[in-house]
Design an enzyme around this catalytic site. Sequence first.
Site, short mmCIF file in Angstrom:
data_model
loop_
_atom_site.label_atom_id
_atom_site.label_comp_id
_atom_site.label_asym_id
_atom_site.label_seq_id
_atom_site.Cartn_x
_atom_site.Cartn_y
_atom_site.Cartn_z
N GLY A 81 -2.16 -1.15 1.09
CA GLY A 81 -1.29 -0.01 0.86
C GLY A 81 -2.07 1.27 0.65
N ASP A 83 -1.88 5.24 -1.87
CA ASP A 83 -1.19 6.13 -2.80
C ASP A 83 -0.76 7.42 -2.12
OD1 ASP A 83 -1.48 4.50 -5.26
OD2 ASP A 83 -3.61 4.81 -4.88
N LYS A 93 -6.55 6.08 -2.21
CA LYS A 93 -6.29 4.76 -2.74
C LYS A 93 -6.98 4.63 -4.10
CE LYS A 93 -6.82 1.30 0.00
NZ LYS A 93 -5.60 0.72 -0.62
N GLU A 102 -11.64 -2.64 -2.05
CA GLU A 102 -10.80 -2.28 -0.92
C GLU A 102 -11.61 -1.57 0.16
OE1 GLU A 102 -6.60 -1.79 -3.41
OE2 GLU A 102 -7.78 -0.01 -2.90
#
Length: 213
Positions: A81, A83, A93, A102
């Site tokens: 995903g 932000d 992120k 990540e």
Amino acid sequence: MSQNEKRLAGEAALRYVEKGAVIGVGTGSTVAFFIDALASMKNDIQGAVSSSEQSTRQLKSHGIDVLDLNAVGPLDIYIDGADECDPHKRLIKGGGAALTREKIIASASKTFVCIMDSSKQVDVLGTFPLPVEVIPMARSHVAREISAMGGHPVWRDGVVTDNGNWILDVHGWRIVDPVGTENKLNQIVGVVTCGLFAARPADIVLVGDRVLG
């Protein structure tokens, strides 16, 4: 609407998962929907490389093998995903404090698929405070360097990353040059990495079940 878009995005990401693959898996509320959906394919994949202890627990709860990146080599795909996401698929992120792992998995993957809801779309990155992971003893030094760059760093007190480090959240930036800002932050001694995914942006962005751009 947001939760429904997250669920749709998590389920839509399955279309990019190939049989026999090892899947890079990120962290966060949208990824949680993806992991739940991935359970339906657990017998078709070799396993997953996880970016956080949180995702590892969820993967294992579905009976999905969690593998060491050092043991599997380059990955075909990474699902995670964001932000924030700008029109060029550059991301912020790290809201879940898993940004370093990540970024490692994204770098080791041929294709990075970002899954999110429409609230994460922005024209210019920076409304969401930019996370920067730092070595604990360097927190104040890094904060001074970031302040000199015009940012307003705030220590995320009480949060320790899975790597044993701390997070500074940088407020007050309108990041018009994400690649340049990412490079400058990464050069500060004591910074592990920053939450800008600009030098290596997403390849595909799913907003709900819709492909961005």
